[in-house]
Design a protein around this motif. Structure first.
Motif, mmCIF file in Angstrom:
data_model
loop_
_atom_site.group_PDB
_atom_site.id
_atom_site.type_symbol
_atom_site.label_atom_id
_atom_site.label_comp_id
_atom_site.label_asym_id
_atom_site.label_seq_id
_atom_site.Cartn_x
_atom_site.Cartn_y
_atom_site.Cartn_z
ATOM 1 N N GLY A 1 0.776 -1.304 -0.071
ATOM 2 C CA GLY A 1 0.083 0.054 -0.108
ATOM 3 C C GLY A 1 0.887 1.407 -0.034
ATOM 4 N N VAL A 2 2.204 1.263 -0.389
ATOM 5 C CA VAL A 2 2.885 2.255 -0.714
ATOM 6 C C VAL A 2 3.070 2.914 -1.854
ATOM 7 C CG1 VAL A 2 5.372 3.474 0.140
ATOM 8 C CG2 VAL A 2 4.275 1.261 1.215
ATOM 9 N N SER A 3 2.655 4.109 -2.189
ATOM 10 C CA SER A 3 2.875 4.663 -3.515
ATOM 11 C C SER A 3 4.166 4.446 -4.412
ATOM 12 C CB SER A 3 2.102 5.887 -3.481
ATOM 13 O OG SER A 3 2.476 6.711 -4.797
ATOM 14 N N SER A 4 4.057 4.126 -5.422
ATOM 15 C CA SER A 4 5.503 3.972 -6.310
ATOM 16 C C SER A 4 6.033 5.557 -6.353
ATOM 17 C CB SER A 4 5.101 3.245 -7.538
ATOM 18 O OG SER A 4 4.075 4.150 -8.362
ATOM 19 N N GLU A 5 5.435 6.240 -6.431
ATOM 20 C CA GLU A 5 6.083 7.755 -6.665
ATOM 21 C C GLU A 5 6.593 8.207 -5.340
ATOM 22 O OE1 GLU A 5 6.499 9.964 -8.996
ATOM 23 O OE2 GLU A 5 6.183 8.367 -10.188
ATOM 24 N N VAL A 6 6.052 7.793 -4.229
ATOM 25 C CA VAL A 6 6.547 7.890 -2.871
ATOM 26 C C VAL A 6 7.895 7.153 -2.667
ATOM 27 C CG1 VAL A 6 6.367 7.725 -0.541
ATOM 28 C CG2 VAL A 6 4.606 8.307 -1.681
ATOM 29 N N LEU A 7 7.962 5.994 -3.234
ATOM 30 C CA LEU A 7 9.184 5.358 -3.192
ATOM 31 C C LEU A 7 10.198 5.950 -4.091
ATOM 32 C CD1 LEU A 7 8.107 1.677 -3.147
ATOM 33 C CD2 LEU A 7 8.958 2.907 -1.158
ATOM 34 N N PHE A 8 9.826 6.424 -5.423
ATOM 35 C CA PHE A 8 10.691 6.781 -6.273
ATOM 36 C C PHE A 8 11.535 8.255 -5.763
ATOM 37 C CE2 PHE A 8 8.668 4.230 -9.762
ATOM 38 C CZ PHE A 8 9.613 3.452 -10.054
ATOM 39 N N ASP A 9 10.599 9.248 -5.198
ATOM 40 C CA ASP A 9 11.203 10.166 -4.720
ATOM 41 C C ASP A 9 12.148 10.077 -3.548
ATOM 42 O OD1 ASP A 9 9.345 11.523 -6.553
ATOM 43 O OD2 ASP A 9 7.835 11.945 -5.198
ATOM 44 N N ALA A 10 11.673 9.071 -2.694
ATOM 45 C CA ALA A 10 12.408 8.888 -1.592
ATOM 46 C C ALA A 10 13.961 8.342 -1.815
ATOM 47 C CB ALA A 10 11.761 7.906 -0.405
ATOM 48 N N ILE A 11 13.878 7.598 -2.884
ATOM 49 C CA ILE A 11 15.037 6.957 -3.369
ATOM 50 C C ILE A 11 15.907 7.984 -4.020
ATOM 51 C CG2 ILE A 11 16.216 5.422 -5.171
ATOM 52 C CD1 ILE A 11 13.630 3.264 -4.480
ATOM 53 N N GLU A 12 15.294 8.893 -4.942
ATOM 54 C CA GLU A 12 16.065 10.183 -5.707
ATOM 55 C C GLU A 12 16.791 11.067 -4.379
ATOM 56 O OE1 GLU A 12 13.393 10.095 -9.719
ATOM 57 O OE2 GLU A 12 13.085 11.666 -8.067
ATOM 58 N N ALA A 13 16.068 11.222 -3.525
ATOM 59 C CA ALA A 13 16.351 11.998 -2.473
ATOM 60 C C ALA A 13 17.620 11.582 -1.709
ATOM 61 C CB ALA A 13 15.370 12.313 -1.460
ATOM 62 N N ALA A 14 17.493 10.208 -1.422
ATOM 63 C CA ALA A 14 18.698 9.468 -0.856
ATOM 64 C C ALA A 14 19.952 9.201 -1.553
ATOM 65 C CB ALA A 14 18.132 7.982 -0.384
ATOM 66 N N LEU A 15 19.744 9.098 -2.921
ATOM 67 C CA LEU A 15 20.741 9.131 -3.921
ATOM 68 C C LEU A 15 21.684 10.352 -3.966
ATOM 69 C CD1 LEU A 15 19.241 7.111 -6.830
ATOM 70 C CD2 LEU A 15 20.766 6.292 -5.278
ATOM 71 N N ILE A 16 21.007 11.539 -3.748
ATOM 72 C CA ILE A 16 21.743 12.662 -3.699
ATOM 73 C C ILE A 16 22.814 12.471 -2.412
ATOM 74 C CG2 ILE A 16 21.625 15.152 -3.133
ATOM 75 C CD1 ILE A 16 18.913 15.299 -4.586
ATOM 76 N N SER A 17 22.117 12.248 -1.276
ATOM 77 C CA SER A 17 23.216 12.125 -0.245
ATOM 78 C C SER A 17 24.382 10.935 -0.326
ATOM 79 C CB SER A 17 22.362 11.717 1.171
ATOM 80 O OG SER A 17 21.383 12.703 1.520
ATOM 81 N N ALA A 18 23.700 9.834 -1.150
ATOM 82 C CA ALA A 18 24.850 9.232 -1.300
ATOM 83 C C ALA A 18 26.099 9.335 -2.239
ATOM 84 C CB ALA A 18 24.094 7.569 -1.946
ATOM 85 N N TYR A 19 25.479 10.156 -3.495
ATOM 86 C CA TYR A 19 26.510 10.700 -4.245
ATOM 87 C C TYR A 19 27.413 11.795 -3.498
ATOM 88 C CZ TYR A 19 28.620 13.574 -8.082
ATOM 89 O OH TYR A 19 29.273 14.086 -9.141
ATOM 90 N N ASN A 20 27.007 12.465 -2.935
ATOM 91 C CA ASN A 20 27.974 13.441 -1.917
ATOM 92 C C ASN A 20 28.739 12.842 -0.894
ATOM 93 O OD1 ASN A 20 26.782 16.014 -3.346
ATOM 94 N ND2 ASN A 20 25.287 16.027 -1.932
ATOM 95 N N LYS A 21 28.375 11.548 -0.560
ATOM 96 C CA LYS A 21 29.143 11.178 0.571
ATOM 97 C C LYS A 21 30.266 10.168 -0.245
ATOM 98 C CE LYS A 21 28.646 7.622 4.301
ATOM 99 N NZ LYS A 21 27.591 6.661 5.111
ATOM 100 N N GLY B 1 25.596 2.652 -10.056
ATOM 101 C CA GLY B 1 24.693 1.520 -10.077
ATOM 102 C C GLY B 1 24.828 0.929 -8.631
ATOM 103 N N ARG B 2 25.928 0.307 -8.376
ATOM 104 C CA ARG B 2 26.467 -0.436 -7.063
ATOM 105 C C ARG B 2 25.724 0.267 -5.771
ATOM 106 N NH1 ARG B 2 29.893 -0.304 -3.316
ATOM 107 N NH2 ARG B 2 31.225 0.832 -4.786
ATOM 108 N N ILE B 3 26.188 1.692 -5.850
ATOM 109 C CA ILE B 3 25.735 2.613 -4.665
ATOM 110 C C ILE B 3 24.256 2.732 -4.647
ATOM 111 C CG2 ILE B 3 26.211 4.818 -3.668
ATOM 112 C CD1 ILE B 3 29.211 4.634 -4.820
ATOM 113 N N ALA B 4 23.882 3.044 -5.840
ATOM 114 C CA ALA B 4 22.301 3.355 -5.997
ATOM 115 C C ALA B 4 21.703 2.153 -5.468
ATOM 116 C CB ALA B 4 21.964 3.771 -7.343
ATOM 117 N N ALA B 5 21.883 0.988 -5.938
ATOM 118 C CA ALA B 5 20.975 -0.318 -5.410
ATOM 119 C C ALA B 5 21.236 -0.512 -3.956
ATOM 120 C CB ALA B 5 21.640 -1.593 -6.092
ATOM 121 N N GLN B 6 22.288 -0.354 -3.260
ATOM 122 C CA GLN B 6 22.387 -0.272 -1.903
ATOM 123 C C GLN B 6 21.636 0.541 -1.111
ATOM 124 O OE1 GLN B 6 26.373 -0.276 -0.281
ATOM 125 N NE2 GLN B 6 25.719 -0.855 1.700
ATOM 126 N N THR B 7 21.646 1.946 -1.675
ATOM 127 C CA THR B 7 20.898 2.888 -1.045
ATOM 128 C C THR B 7 19.376 3.058 -1.235
ATOM 129 O OG1 THR B 7 22.678 4.580 -1.565
ATOM 130 C CG2 THR B 7 20.452 5.440 -1.194
#
Length: 377
Positions: free
Chosen positions: A17-37, A103-109
């Motif tokens: 029952g979790v919206s796919s858009e909510v998940l995509f937005d959350a992953i994209e936001a997390a990827l920004i932090s992962a990139y900078n880190k 891609g590897r970092i993105a998958a883990q994040t």
């Protein structure tokens, strides 16, 4: 990331029952932090996940300025014009900076974000489910006991039965199945917390609704309840149908309905009385099982003067005043109970009066006999 990842996201949307858009937005936001880190960058970046292919692209975002102060966030007007003559001051220039091994970092994040969001969503679902069930009964198994606090397994989650909501003489053992009343549902950092009670009067009402079809259907109505959990309770009921006896319906054939509730509450005594809109009648009924001779009510002070037979006085008051106390709570009237001999005018004792009259007459006779008459000259 690939199409399998996209399919997994959509499957989670259906099952959790979790919206796919909510998940995509959350992953994209997390990827920004992962990139900078991972790449030691403080750039103003933007990540985009292709909703069909799962491909991830990272863009560096720079603002067009006259004078560059930080080349990680600014780009000069001249440089921007070389890239595209349409750029003006204040515009945002985007440049793809997707790392080769991102891609590897993105998958883990993505995995961490998805797990976290699913957990949050499940907590939200549980909260929404149980907050709508406040003031209802739930059945669960005693899961564990920590100190004096009992934790009850409800299936999807657990409830807390605090010491203040436990019946004093009740023993709770691991694996015991108990019914409890949902008192409150709260949001906490660890998820929803469900507080349940075994002492609340609402538990008694809900148990009768489960056992008595007439109450569930609205033919018989529970007007008021007074309860001293684990010891004794009183229940006032009335019927909207003159052909239905409310007390008899609650008691059930051979007392089976009320007995099942007594068993659930480990022997708690339950008095079922008929409610009346006449305060005098209601007070008299509430003092059951005691018989009442008369009731005088004062509407102004809400005090009811009750007279009972002498031999019923202790029954009307009850052990340590319990019966009178519960009746007062049930009716919301202050009840003053007296026996017939306490209110009956004291009649003179006839034998005592006869004796007193005899003594008085004897004194008069003695006085008369000892009086001398004056002599005539």
């Amino acid at each position: 990331m690939n199409t399998d990842f996209i399919d997994a996201i959509h499957e989670l949307e259906k099952s959790k029952g979790v919206s796919s858009e909510v998940l995509f937005d959350a992953i994209e936001a997390a990827l920004i932090s992962a990139y900078n880190k991972n790449f030691g960058s403080k750039r103003n970046v933007r990540t985009v996940i292709d909703r069909e292919t799962g491909e991830i692209t990272v863009y560096s975002c720079k603002t067009v300025v006259e004078q560059v102060e930080d080349d990680r966030t600014d780009i000069s007007f001249e440089a921007a014009q070389k890239a595209n003559p349409n750029y003006e001051l204040g515009d945002i220039v985007e440049e793809e900076v997707t790392p080769r091994d991102f891609g590897r970092i993105a998958a883990q994040t993505a995995k961490q974000v998805v797990v976290q969001r699913i957990r949050e969503a499940e907590r939200g679902v549980i909260f929404d489910e149980y907050v709508s069930r406040e003031d209802e009964i739930v059945t669960g198994l005693v899961q564990r006991i920590e100190g004096k606090t009992v934790y009850v397994d409800l299936g999807k989650t657990e409830a807390v039965l605090p010491p203040t909501e436990q019946i004093a003489n009740e023993a709770y053992k691991h694996g015991n199945r108990i019914k409890s009343y949902i008192l409150e549902v709260k949001k906490t950092t660890k998820g929803p917390q469900i507080i349940v009670s075994r002492t609340h009067p609402g538990l008694l009402k809900r148990l009768f609704e489960l056992e008595v079809p007439e109450i569930h259907d609205g033919v018989v109505e529970v007007k008021s309840i007074s309860r001293e959990a684990g010891s004794r309770s009183k229940l006032a009921v009335s019927s909207v149908d003159d052909n239905v006896d409310p007390v008899g319906a609650c008691v059930g054939p051979k007392g089976m309905r009320v007995q099942s509730i007594v068993n659930e509450l480990n022997g708690e005594k339950i008095d079922i009385v008929r409610w009346s809109d006449d305060p005098a009648v209601f007070v008299a009924n509430a003092l059951s099982p005691s018989k009442v001779v008369s009731v005088n009510v004062d509407e102004g002070t809400k005090i009811a003067q009750v007279v009972v037979p002498d031999y019923q006085l202790s029954l009307a008051i009850g052990k340590e005043g319990q019966n009178a106390r519960l009746a007062a709570k049930l009716t919301a009237w202050k009840i003053d109970i007296k026996s017939e001999s306490q209110v009956k005018p004291q009649e003179p004792d006839k034998s005592k009066l006869d004796a007193e009259e005899g003594v008085l007459q004897e004194a008069v006779n003695v006085d008369t006999a000892g009086t001398a008459e004056p002599k005539e000259d």
